[in-house]
Design a protein around this motif. Structure first.
Motif, PDB file in Angstrom:
ATOM      1  N   ASN A   1      67.983  34.094 -17.996  1.00  0.00           N
ATOM      2  CA  ASN A   1      67.225  32.912 -18.214  1.00  0.00           C
ATOM      3  C   ASN A   1      67.443  32.636 -16.638  1.00  0.00           C
ATOM      4  O   ASN A   1      66.199  31.549 -16.079  1.00  0.00           O
ATOM      5  CB  ASN A   1      66.884  31.750 -18.980  1.00  0.00           C
ATOM      6  N   CYS A   2      68.304  32.654 -15.549  1.00  0.00           N
ATOM      7  CA  CYS A   2      68.579  32.197 -14.489  1.00  0.00           C
ATOM      8  C   CYS A   2      68.758  33.624 -13.405  1.00  0.00           C
ATOM      9  O   CYS A   2      69.605  34.582 -13.924  1.00  0.00           O
ATOM     10  CB  CYS A   2      69.875  31.607 -14.926  1.00  0.00           C
ATOM     11  N   PRO A   3      67.331  33.678 -13.242  1.00  0.00           N
ATOM     12  CA  PRO A   3      67.236  35.566 -12.159  1.00  0.00           C
ATOM     13  C   PRO A   3      68.050  35.350 -11.005  1.00  0.00           C
ATOM     14  O   PRO A   3      68.965  36.490 -11.074  1.00  0.00           O
ATOM     15  CB  PRO A   3      66.174  35.092 -11.832  1.00  0.00           C
ATOM     16  N   SER A   4      69.145  34.227 -10.905  1.00  0.00           N
ATOM     17  CA  SER A   4      70.733  34.114  -9.675  1.00  0.00           C
ATOM     18  C   SER A   4      71.619  33.737 -10.086  1.00  0.00           C
ATOM     19  O   SER A   4      72.555  33.552  -9.220  1.00  0.00           O
ATOM     20  CB  SER A   4      69.556  33.653  -8.368  1.00  0.00           C
ATOM     21  N   GLY A   5      71.739  34.559 -11.789  1.00  0.00           N
ATOM     22  CA  GLY A   5      73.607  34.026 -12.361  1.00  0.00           C
ATOM     23  C   GLY A   5      73.348  32.563 -12.473  1.00  0.00           C
ATOM     24  O   GLY A   5      73.125  31.695 -12.134  1.00  0.00           O
TER      25      GLY A   5
END
Length: 121
Positions: free
Chosen positions: A42-46
Motif C-alpha cells: 500500500n506504500c507506492p514509493s516503498g
C-alpha cells in the motif's frame, strides 16, 4: 355505503397484515471487532505502513490523531447476519527510517460473520 367501504378497507388491511405477521424475523447484527492488517504494498514509493486514519461508516472511527506505530487496527464493526460495513482509510508510510509520506486512501467492504476475524489489505 360508508359501512361497506369501511368493511372492505378493514378486510384488506387484515388480509395484508397476515402474511407480514407470519414472516420470520431477520437475524440482527451485533457489535464486535476485527483485525485489519495493511501490507507494505500500500506504500507506492516503498517503505512500510506506520499510521492509519480510519472510520467504519457512521458506526465507529479511529482516534482523531490517527492510529500510529504499526500497520494493524482493531476497529469496532457490525458482526453477524446483515452485518455490512464499509471501512474508509488513509495510510501513512515510512521509508529510510525518517521519510514519512501519505500512502493509499481507499475503502473496503466487510461482512464479518464473527468477531475476531482478520483481514489483510
Amino acid at each position: 355505503m360508508r359501512r361497506r367501504l369501511l368493511a372492505l378497507v378493514t378486510a384488506v388491511a387484515i388480509g395484508v397484515g397476515v402474511p407480514i405477521a407470519l414472516a420470520s424475523p431477520a437475524q440482527a447484527w451485533t457489535g464486535g471487532n476485527v483485525w485489519i492488517n495493511f501490507g507494505s504494498w500500500n506504500c507506492p514509493s516503498g517503505g512500510s505502513v506506520v499510521g492509519v486514519y480510519w472510520a467504519v461508516d457512521n458506526y465507529s472511527s479511529g482516534p482523531a490523531e490517527g492510529d500510529w506505530g504499526d500497520n494493524v487496527i482493531y476497529p469496532p464493526v457490525r458482526v453477524g447476519s446483515g452485518a455490512y460495513n464499509t471501512i474508509s482509510y488513509q495510510l501513512f508510510c515510512k521509508k529510510w527510517g525518517w521519510y514519512q509520506y501519505q500512502g493509499v486512501v481507499s475503502q473496503r467492504d466487510l461482512t464479518p460473520y464473527q468477531s475476531g476475524l482478520s483481514y489483510t489489505y
